[in-house]
Design a protein around this motif. Structure first.
Motif, short mmCIF file in Angstrom:
data_model
loop_
_atom_site.label_atom_id
_atom_site.label_comp_id
_atom_site.label_asym_id
_atom_site.label_seq_id
_atom_site.Cartn_x
_atom_site.Cartn_y
_atom_site.Cartn_z
N GLU A 1 17.28 65.06 58.32
CA GLU A 1 16.52 64.30 57.32
C GLU A 1 16.29 65.24 56.15
OE1 GLU A 1 12.27 61.97 56.76
OE2 GLU A 1 13.03 62.37 58.75
N ALA A 2 16.90 64.90 55.02
CA ALA A 2 16.94 65.82 53.88
C ALA A 2 17.64 67.10 54.36
CB ALA A 2 15.54 66.09 53.33
N ASP A 3 17.00 68.25 54.25
CA ASP A 3 17.60 69.50 54.71
C ASP A 3 17.05 69.94 56.05
OD1 ASP A 3 19.13 69.67 52.44
OD2 ASP A 3 17.58 70.76 51.31
N GLU A 4 16.30 69.10 56.73
CA GLU A 4 15.66 69.47 57.99
C GLU A 4 16.50 68.96 59.17
OE1 GLU A 4 11.47 68.89 60.47
OE2 GLU A 4 11.78 67.92 58.52
N TYR A 5 16.76 69.86 60.11
CA TYR A 5 17.49 69.49 61.32
C TYR A 5 16.52 68.90 62.33
CZ TYR A 5 19.98 70.08 65.76
OH TYR A 5 20.55 69.88 66.99
N LEU A 6 16.79 67.65 62.75
CA LEU A 6 15.89 66.94 63.66
C LEU A 6 16.35 66.99 65.11
CD1 LEU A 6 15.27 63.73 61.53
CD2 LEU A 6 13.94 65.86 61.57
N GLY A 7 17.62 67.17 65.34
CA GLY A 7 18.15 67.16 66.70
C GLY A 7 19.59 66.69 66.70
N SER A 8 20.08 66.27 67.88
CA SER A 8 21.47 65.86 67.98
C SER A 8 21.61 64.75 69.02
CB SER A 8 22.36 67.04 68.40
OG SER A 8 22.39 68.02 67.40
N ASP B 1 33.17 53.63 79.72
CA ASP B 1 33.58 53.97 81.08
C ASP B 1 33.97 55.44 81.23
OD1 ASP B 1 33.16 51.38 81.84
OD2 ASP B 1 35.23 50.76 81.47
N PHE B 2 34.47 56.05 80.17
CA PHE B 2 34.99 57.41 80.31
C PHE B 2 34.03 58.47 79.79
CE2 PHE B 2 38.74 54.61 79.79
CZ PHE B 2 39.23 54.75 81.09
N VAL B 3 32.78 58.07 79.49
CA VAL B 3 31.76 59.03 79.06
C VAL B 3 30.84 59.31 80.24
CG1 VAL B 3 29.81 59.43 77.51
CG2 VAL B 3 31.87 58.28 76.67
N SER B 4 30.57 60.60 80.51
CA SER B 4 29.79 61.00 81.68
C SER B 4 28.28 60.91 81.42
CB SER B 4 30.15 62.42 82.10
OG SER B 4 31.53 62.53 82.37
N PHE B 5 27.85 61.29 80.22
CA PHE B 5 26.42 61.28 79.94
C PHE B 5 26.18 61.22 78.44
CE2 PHE B 5 27.57 65.79 80.19
CZ PHE B 5 27.10 66.25 78.97
N THR B 6 24.95 60.82 78.10
CA THR B 6 24.50 60.80 76.71
C THR B 6 23.19 61.57 76.62
OG1 THR B 6 25.50 58.64 76.33
CG2 THR B 6 23.86 59.36 74.75
N LEU B 7 23.08 62.44 75.60
CA LEU B 7 21.87 63.23 75.38
C LEU B 7 21.27 62.85 74.03
CD1 LEU B 7 23.07 66.82 76.35
CD2 LEU B 7 22.03 65.12 77.84
N LEU B 8 19.95 62.79 74.02
CA LEU B 8 19.20 62.67 72.77
C LEU B 8 18.23 63.83 72.76
CD1 LEU B 8 18.71 61.04 70.22
CD2 LEU B 8 17.05 59.66 71.48
N ILE B 9 18.49 64.82 71.90
CA ILE B 9 17.78 66.09 71.98
C ILE B 9 17.19 66.43 70.62
CG2 ILE B 9 19.89 67.42 71.54
CD1 ILE B 9 18.80 69.53 73.50
N THR C 1 29.37 54.69 68.88
CA THR C 1 28.10 54.73 69.61
C THR C 1 27.17 55.78 69.02
OG1 THR C 1 29.17 53.98 71.65
CG2 THR C 1 27.07 55.14 71.86
N ALA C 2 27.71 56.97 68.74
CA ALA C 2 26.89 58.02 68.16
C ALA C 2 26.39 57.62 66.78
CB ALA C 2 27.69 59.32 68.08
N ARG C 3 27.25 56.95 66.00
CA ARG C 3 26.88 56.56 64.65
C ARG C 3 25.76 55.51 64.67
NH1 ARG C 3 31.74 54.52 62.40
NH2 ARG C 3 32.43 56.68 62.52
N TYR C 4 25.89 54.51 65.56
CA TYR C 4 24.87 53.46 65.63
C TYR C 4 23.55 54.00 66.18
CZ TYR C 4 28.15 49.75 64.44
OH TYR C 4 29.02 48.94 63.78
N THR C 5 23.66 54.96 67.10
CA THR C 5 22.43 55.58 67.62
C THR C 5 21.71 56.33 66.50
OG1 THR C 5 23.44 55.80 69.80
CG2 THR C 5 21.49 57.12 69.37
N ALA C 6 22.47 57.05 65.69
CA ALA C 6 21.87 57.78 64.57
C ALA C 6 21.26 56.80 63.58
CB ALA C 6 22.93 58.65 63.89
N ARG C 7 21.92 55.66 63.36
CA ARG C 7 21.38 54.67 62.43
C ARG C 7 20.09 54.07 62.97
NH1 ARG C 7 25.52 50.28 60.40
NH2 ARG C 7 26.46 52.22 59.64
#
Length: 604
Positions: A179-186, A102-110, A69-75
């Motif tokens: 993106e390149a060397d820039e941190y965009l979030g998590s 079912d066993f994940v409580s929350f998802t953050l896009l930050i 899920t995390a990988r596809y969201t990043a893609r």
């Protein structure tokens, strides 16, 4: 018991061999029973291994879904179909990605500034909630997570973290966005202890209890019965201690008995324990050390179950074998006892002989007497030999003897070596020993020389000789040292410290303090066996010895009142690598040498 009444080894061994021949038929029965038992135990080990593999696969399946899920969201973010700046689209996407987990409580896009969108599973009635939020990235609770996300491109699991706002402890899966060397979030997916306990509840039944424990501790992360214990969690109590888990058998984990893995041919990664529950029924517990399939999730799987799962077949086999082995038991015990009476002394002598070969005589204990004549003779002869070696070892450098033994030689021909020499002497020995009896004088000198010898031994030096209250020692032979001068100087510093400490005790007893002079020099010397063929000494000869002795004597001219004075040549001080306090005395002419010697004083 007299020597004539002791047993001989030949008839004793003959008797043992005869007993084993008579018991051949019984031995076959025993071998068959043992092999059958091993087969049953191996099957039990396979049962445990397969069961643990199944549990790991079930947990790993949930973790795989999280990673995907995390990988596809990043893609989706990379392709532009999802954007942090488009909350409506992001909310719909996160709703869809969280729903099947079912066993994940929350998802953050930050984003990199701490602002973002969270989709929460809500109160557990099937609804999903969303909210925008802002996080202070410098807050001690979350700063380590975001700092790590900035510095890595790889996804990772956090340690258990208590979130006060949600009043529960969570494990966070973090997918950094760059993106390149820039941190965009998590992208962050959180699993609460409540949700993780749902996994263990799903995998457990009335006979088998599955739990998750933190790697490296006995803190419980998930257990089927933890639902009513989460109110005890806090920032200072992030996990449930094993003693507080609502599981009587598991809560007594520290009292369980560990069973060797070979008993059931168990996987080395797992540990097997046994104990009894509150009803007195025996249970087994299997706990793995860690699991690479969890990809960094700091948990390990544990399971406990009724002992019948493993012991039922073994108990049946044991009952069948008891009858067949009963008639053989007494004979085997007798043969085993007799064999032990023979083997144990031989093994003890063998182990002691290895220590003797290495000259570790302090470790050698006297061999006890034996009822068997040959073993008794061996014990007496061996003990006499060790006693002689201990006496001999007091007069010969141990390092020299070990070297000769290792090289298979009986002599050390003279050779030229770079050697550091140390001389010590008591200043004012005559007045210090005045009034002492011969016994008191000997005790005083022996104590003094013991202090000096101990410091020389610490620096692997060789004591050449004692000259009354004086000591001559050297470094660089028989072992070759990279820096003999350094070892000699450190020995001198150690001697100074030992003498001063001893003087404190002497003064407290009302005795005069001891003052000592030390001389150090390094240079080429002839070292080896010196003397007549029938009586040789391993010693050193040459001008270096004389200069070291003269430097020691020079101490009474430089500072006659010093408690400890260490005089060293420029050659010694120039080779030192450790920082020592040095005082330059200047060139001095010493007896027996035309050219002056540059003298320095080491201030220990």
């Amino acid at each position: 018991m007299s020597h004539a009444k002791k047993f001989r080894i030949t008839p004793a061994l003959t008797t043992v061999l005869g007993l084993f021949v008579l018991l051949t038929a019984g031995a076959v029965l025993v071998v068959q029973a043992v092999i059958s038992r091993d087969v049953v135990r191996e099957l039990g080990g396979e049962l445990i291994d397969n069961g643990m593999d199944g549990l790991e696969a079930a947990v790993a399946e949930q973790l795989y879904a999280i990673r995907k899920t995390a990988r596809y969201t990043a893609r989706a973010l990379d392709m532009g179909t999802l954007s942090i700046d488009d909350p409506d689209t992001a909310k719909q996407y996160l709703f869809g990605s969280l729903a099947p987990l079912d066993f994940v409580s929350f998802t953050l896009l930050i984003d990199a500034d701490g602002s973002g969108l969270m989709v929460d599973r809500g109160p557990g009635d099937g609804t999903l909630l969303s909210e925008t939020f802002s996080v202070n990235l410098d807050e001690p609770l979350v700063a380590p997570i975001f700092n790590r996300a900035r510095s890595t491109y790889s996804s990772f699991w956090s340690k258990p973290i208590f979130l006060p706002r949600r009043d529960n402890t969570y494990l966070l899966y973090v997918k950094p966005l760059h993106e390149a060397d820039e941190y965009l979030g998590s992208i962050i997916l959180g699993m609460s202890l409540h949700r993780m306990s749902d996994i263990t509840r799903y995998l457990s039944d009335d006979d088998v209890t599955v739990f998750l424990m933190e790697v490296g501790t006995t803190e419980i992360i998930a257990h089927p019965g933890l639902n009513h214990h989460f109110e005890e969690l806090s920032p200072d109590n992030v996990l449930v201690d094993i003693d507080d888990v609502p599981d009587h058998f598991l809560a007594n984990f520290s009292e369980l008995r560990q069973i060797g893995n070979r008993t059931y041919d168990l996987n080395p990664r797992d540990k097997l324990y046994s104990g009894y529950d509150e009803n007195g029924e025996k249970r087994f517990l299997v706990l793995e050390d860690q699991n690479s399939r969890f990809r960094g999730l700091p948990v390990r799987i544990g399971v406990h179950f009724r002992s019948d799962f493993l012991e039922h077949s073994i108990n049946q086999l044991s009952s069948a074998a008891i009858t067949g082995l009963g008639l053989l038991g007494v004979s085997l015990l007798g043969a085993g006892f007799l064999a032990r009476r023979i083997v144990v002394p031989v093994k003890r002598a063998s182990a002691a002989a290895k220590d003797v070969a290495e000259l570790n005589l302090a470790k050698v204990e006297p061999l006890p007497a034996s009822l068997i004549r040959e073993l008794d003779d061996l014990s007496h002869g061996f003990n006499s030999m060790v006693a002689g070696l201990k006496a001999f070892n007091r007069y010969v450098p141990t390092s020299l003897v070990k070297r000769l033994l290792q090289e298979g030689r009986t002599e050390t021909p003279p050779e030229e070596r770079e050697v550091a020499v140390l001389f010590t002497d008591i200043a004012g020995y005559t007045s210090l020993s005045e009034g002492m009896s011969a016994t008191e004088t000997a005790a005083f000198v022996n104590h003094h020389l013991s202090l000096i010898g101990a410091e020389i031994a610490k620096q692997n030096g060789t004591i050449d000789k004692y000259i009354g209250d004086a000591v001559m020692a050297f470094w660089g032979a028989p072992e070759t040292l990279d820096n003999p001068a350094e070892a000699a100087a450190q020995a001198a510093v150690g001697i100074a410290s030992a003498i001063r400490k001893d003087n404190v005790e002497r003064v407290e007893r009302g005795e005069k303090p001891v003052r000592i002079r030390i001389g150090l020099h390094i240079g080429p010397l002839v070292v080896g066996d010196i003397g007549a063929p029938e009586r040789v000494n391993y010693t050193v000869i040459g001008d270096t010895v004389n200069i070291a002795a003269r430097l020691e004597s020079l101490g009474k001219e430089i500072d006659p009142a010093a408690d400890v004075i260490v005089m060293a040549s420029d050659e010694v001080v120039g080779a030192l690598t450790h920082n020592l306090d040095i005082e330059s005395i200047g060139p001095h002419k010493v007896k027996g040498r035309d050219e002056p010697v540059t003298v320095l004083r080491i201030l220990p």
